[in-house]
Design a protein around this motif. Structure first.
Motif, PDB file in Angstrom:
ATOM      1  N   GLU A  13      20.453  21.083  53.887  1.00 30.12           N
ATOM      2  CA  GLU A  13      20.048  21.272  55.288  1.00 30.12           C
ATOM      3  C   GLU A  13      20.950  20.485  56.234  1.00 30.12           C
ATOM      4  N   ALA A  14      21.371  19.275  55.860  1.00 37.59           N
ATOM      5  CA  ALA A  14      22.336  18.527  56.685  1.00 37.59           C
ATOM      6  C   ALA A  14      23.670  19.264  56.716  1.00 37.59           C
ATOM      7  N   SER A  15      24.069  19.817  55.571  1.00 41.94           N
ATOM      8  CA  SER A  15      25.310  20.582  55.519  1.00 41.94           C
ATOM      9  C   SER A  15      25.203  21.852  56.362  1.00 41.94           C
ATOM     10  N   ARG A  16      24.063  22.524  56.307  1.00 42.45           N
ATOM     11  CA  ARG A  16      23.870  23.727  57.113  1.00 42.45           C
ATOM     12  C   ARG A  16      24.014  23.401  58.601  1.00 42.45           C
ATOM     13  N   ALA A  17      23.368  22.347  59.056  1.00 39.15           N
ATOM     14  CA  ALA A  17      23.461  21.971  60.475  1.00 39.15           C
ATOM     15  C   ALA A  17      24.909  21.670  60.858  1.00 39.15           C
ATOM     16  N   PHE A  18      25.610  20.935  60.003  1.00 43.11           N
ATOM     17  CA  PHE A  18      26.995  20.554  60.276  1.00 43.11           C
ATOM     18  C   PHE A  18      27.909  21.778  60.283  1.00 43.11           C
ATOM     19  N   TYR A  19      27.862  22.596  59.251  1.00 44.00           N
ATOM     20  CA  TYR A  19      28.779  23.727  59.148  1.00 44.00           C
ATOM     21  C   TYR A  19      28.407  24.877  60.080  1.00 44.00           C
ATOM     22  N   ASP A  20      27.113  25.093  60.353  1.00 46.64           N
ATOM     23  CA  ASP A  20      26.762  26.086  61.374  1.00 46.64           C
ATOM     24  C   ASP A  20      27.393  25.690  62.705  1.00 46.64           C
ATOM     25  N   ALA A  21      27.384  24.388  63.031  1.00 44.17           N
ATOM     26  CA  ALA A  21      27.952  23.909  64.298  1.00 44.17           C
ATOM     27  C   ALA A  21      29.477  23.981  64.297  1.00 44.17           C
TER      28      ALA A  21
END
Length: 126
Positions: A13-21
């Motif tokens: 979930e931290a990776s999703r937030a980072f890479y989506d951004a």
């Protein structure tokens, strides 16, 4: 030359937030989740994030860098700012022009929440 790039993460979930951004700043759509992987398809490339298949903790590659192509210096700056806002860490020098001898490059570097080293890169016209 490459079929895909995949990095490991202990916190998807931290990776999703980072890479989506950050990838969103480059024009990519948010991740599609498939098979427990976060999958990003953009401009003919595929980037994926997963928990390691062997069950061991994810760690970053020492000396490794993953480069993401940008269409302008402004897009590199937007990528960098989005990464910092989404939990990344600025590393190396501030974003800017580097003389690579045969070309001038506009670069910015980040580490993602899992410690992977990333580069936003725009190749400046000759």
């Amino acid at each position: 030359m490459f079929s895909h790039v995949m990095v490991g993460s202990n916190d998807l979930e931290a990776s999703r937030a980072f890479y989506d951004a950050t990838l969103g700043a480059l024009g990519a759509k948010p991740a599609i989740e498939s098979n427990g992987w976060l999958v990003y398809d953009h401009a003919g490339g595929r980037f994926m994030v997963t928990k390691p298949i062997d069950g061991a903790p994810a760690c970053h590659a020492n000396g490794g860098t993953i480069g993401f192509a940008a269409t302008s210096p402004e897009q590199v700056d937007a990528w960098h700012a989005a990464g910092i806002a989404a939990g990344g860490t600025a590393v190396e020098d501030d974003p800017g022009v580097r003389d690579a001898g045969v070309a001038k490059l506009y670069l910015a570097y980040l580490r993602d929440p899992a410690g992977n080293k990333l580069c936003g890169l725009y190749r400046m016209p000759a």
